[in-house]
Design a protein around this motif. Structure first.
Motif, PDB file in Angstrom:
ATOM      1  N   THR A 165     -51.133 -18.657  23.194  1.00  0.00           N
ATOM      2  CA  THR A 165     -50.159 -19.856  24.383  1.00  0.00           C
ATOM      3  C   THR A 165     -49.439 -18.966  25.515  1.00  0.00           C
ATOM      4  O   THR A 165     -48.244 -19.035  24.573  1.00  0.00           O
ATOM      5  N   VAL A 166     -49.380 -19.264  26.432  1.00  0.00           N
ATOM      6  CA  VAL A 166     -48.510 -18.967  27.421  1.00  0.00           C
ATOM      7  C   VAL A 166     -47.622 -20.300  28.024  1.00  0.00           C
ATOM      8  O   VAL A 166     -47.149 -20.318  29.421  1.00  0.00           O
ATOM      9  N   CYS A 167     -48.448 -21.338  28.197  1.00  0.00           N
ATOM     10  CA  CYS A 167     -48.198 -22.439  29.232  1.00  0.00           C
ATOM     11  C   CYS A 167     -46.168 -22.683  28.979  1.00  0.00           C
ATOM     12  O   CYS A 167     -45.826 -22.365  27.773  1.00  0.00           O
ATOM     13  N   ALA A 168     -45.553 -23.192  29.993  1.00  0.00           N
ATOM     14  CA  ALA A 168     -44.221 -23.168  29.469  1.00  0.00           C
ATOM     15  C   ALA A 168     -44.012 -24.692  29.089  1.00  0.00           C
ATOM     16  O   ALA A 168     -43.966 -25.550  29.907  1.00  0.00           O
ATOM     17  N   SER A 169     -44.205 -24.512  27.775  1.00  0.00           N
ATOM     18  CA  SER A 169     -44.359 -26.179  27.808  1.00  0.00           C
ATOM     19  C   SER A 169     -42.792 -27.142  27.732  1.00  0.00           C
ATOM     20  O   SER A 169     -42.631 -28.243  27.768  1.00  0.00           O
ATOM     21  N   ALA A 170     -41.352 -26.027  27.624  1.00  0.00           N
ATOM     22  CA  ALA A 170     -40.669 -26.967  27.576  1.00  0.00           C
ATOM     23  C   ALA A 170     -40.561 -26.960  29.287  1.00  0.00           C
ATOM     24  O   ALA A 170     -39.823 -28.224  29.578  1.00  0.00           O
ATOM     25  N   VAL A 210     -58.169 -19.903  13.339  1.00  0.00           N
ATOM     26  CA  VAL A 210     -57.684 -18.679  13.944  1.00  0.00           C
ATOM     27  C   VAL A 210     -55.937 -18.781  13.832  1.00  0.00           C
ATOM     28  O   VAL A 210     -54.973 -19.725  13.974  1.00  0.00           O
ATOM     29  N   LEU A 211     -55.195 -17.709  14.188  1.00  0.00           N
ATOM     30  CA  LEU A 211     -53.768 -17.998  14.090  1.00  0.00           C
ATOM     31  C   LEU A 211     -53.284 -17.656  15.545  1.00  0.00           C
ATOM     32  O   LEU A 211     -53.711 -17.196  16.610  1.00  0.00           O
ATOM     33  N   ARG A 212     -52.400 -18.856  15.458  1.00  0.00           N
ATOM     34  CA  ARG A 212     -51.957 -19.060  16.703  1.00  0.00           C
ATOM     35  C   ARG A 212     -50.352 -19.082  17.290  1.00  0.00           C
ATOM     36  O   ARG A 212     -49.520 -19.308  15.546  1.00  0.00           O
ATOM     37  N   THR A 213     -50.062 -18.457  18.366  1.00  0.00           N
ATOM     38  CA  THR A 213     -48.735 -18.843  18.707  1.00  0.00           C
ATOM     39  C   THR A 213     -48.583 -18.568  19.919  1.00  0.00           C
ATOM     40  O   THR A 213     -49.131 -19.549  20.575  1.00  0.00           O
ATOM     41  N   HIS A 214     -46.852 -19.277  20.338  1.00  0.00           N
ATOM     42  CA  HIS A 214     -47.206 -19.483  21.216  1.00  0.00           C
ATOM     43  C   HIS A 214     -46.147 -18.645  21.790  1.00  0.00           C
ATOM     44  O   HIS A 214     -44.821 -18.268  21.537  1.00  0.00           O
ATOM     45  N   TRP A 215     -46.629 -18.426  23.508  1.00  0.00           N
ATOM     46  CA  TRP A 215     -45.561 -17.391  24.142  1.00  0.00           C
ATOM     47  C   TRP A 215     -45.136 -17.794  25.457  1.00  0.00           C
ATOM     48  O   TRP A 215     -45.521 -17.241  26.154  1.00  0.00           O
ATOM     49  N   GLY A 241     -42.703 -14.218  20.525  1.00  0.00           N
ATOM     50  CA  GLY A 241     -42.974 -14.908  21.535  1.00  0.00           C
ATOM     51  C   GLY A 241     -41.271 -15.438  22.645  1.00  0.00           C
ATOM     52  O   GLY A 241     -41.275 -16.306  23.043  1.00  0.00           O
ATOM     53  N   THR A 242     -39.909 -15.177  21.930  1.00  0.00           N
ATOM     54  CA  THR A 242     -39.006 -14.958  21.557  1.00  0.00           C
ATOM     55  C   THR A 242     -38.694 -14.449  23.054  1.00  0.00           C
ATOM     56  O   THR A 242     -36.903 -14.338  23.357  1.00  0.00           O
ATOM     57  N   LEU A 243     -39.013 -13.231  23.348  1.00  0.00           N
ATOM     58  CA  LEU A 243     -38.286 -11.690  23.702  1.00  0.00           C
ATOM     59  C   LEU A 243     -38.396 -12.266  25.393  1.00  0.00           C
ATOM     60  O   LEU A 243     -39.691 -12.904  25.307  1.00  0.00           O
ATOM     61  N   GLN A 244     -36.938 -11.938  25.889  1.00  0.00           N
ATOM     62  CA  GLN A 244     -37.067 -11.853  27.576  1.00  0.00           C
ATOM     63  C   GLN A 244     -37.160 -10.382  27.703  1.00  0.00           C
ATOM     64  O   GLN A 244     -36.202  -9.989  27.090  1.00  0.00           O
TER      65      GLN A 244
END
Length: 166
Positions: free
Chosen positions: A77-82, A94-99, A155-158
């Motif tokens: 997922t690439v939405c900005a939940s923050a 499936v394997l899930r992650t948030h970026w 997903g934390t990389l900037q």
């Protein structure tokens, strides 16, 4: 391996992610993108950015996650939940992650400000995609917990500062 980049509108961030990933991925890996509430059209600045990078958008469209041509192995997922944006939840084994990525299409200001936002988003996607492709994937496929931890770390990389955010 099929990777689904999922967002709400599937017009900007997920399309950029799909394009960058497919441009860099080796044979046997493929990205698709979709949205929970697709906008119905690709964002013109996202398309222009991909074209400037030499990435074709032929066959790309803003589509619903109900219309996937394949079952994904990984959902990113690439939405900005923050930022208070509701992130769709893909249901399935499936394997899930948030970026999370801020939506550059929502940036107001000068043309330069907007272009800078798109460039920053692209740089983050590029850094995360390269980090993903550098993983020892054959090794990680047998250790889902470690694979998920690595995906979450990516997903934390900037890209522009190398900083991480939570």
């Amino acid at each position: 391996m099929n990777i689904l980049f999922l967002c709400t509108g599937n017009s900007c961030r997920s399309i950029l992610s799909e394009g960058v990933f497919n441009h860099l991925a080796p044979q046997g890996m493929h990205a698709i993108s979709a949205g929970s509430q697709p906008a119905g059209a690709l964002h013109p600045r996202a398309v222009a950015l991909l074209h400037r990078e030499g990435i074709s958008t032929a066959g790309y469209s803003s589509k619903s996650w109900d219309d996937l041509p394949v079952t994904p192995d990984i959902v990113v997922t690439v939405c900005a939940s923050a930022a208070g944006e509701t992130c769709p939840t893909y249901l399935g084994p499936v394997l899930r992650t948030h970026w999370g990525l801020e939506d550059p299409s929502h940036v107001a200001g000068s043309a330069e400000d907007i272009e800078a936002a798109f460039a920053r988003t692209h740089a983050i996607i590029l850094a995360r995609t390269r980090a993903f492709l550098a993983l020892p994937l054959a090794e990680l496929q047998d250790d889902r917990a470690r694979f998920k931890a690595e995906l979450d770390r990516i997903g934390t990389l900037q890209a522009w500062t190398g900083e991480r955010h939570e």
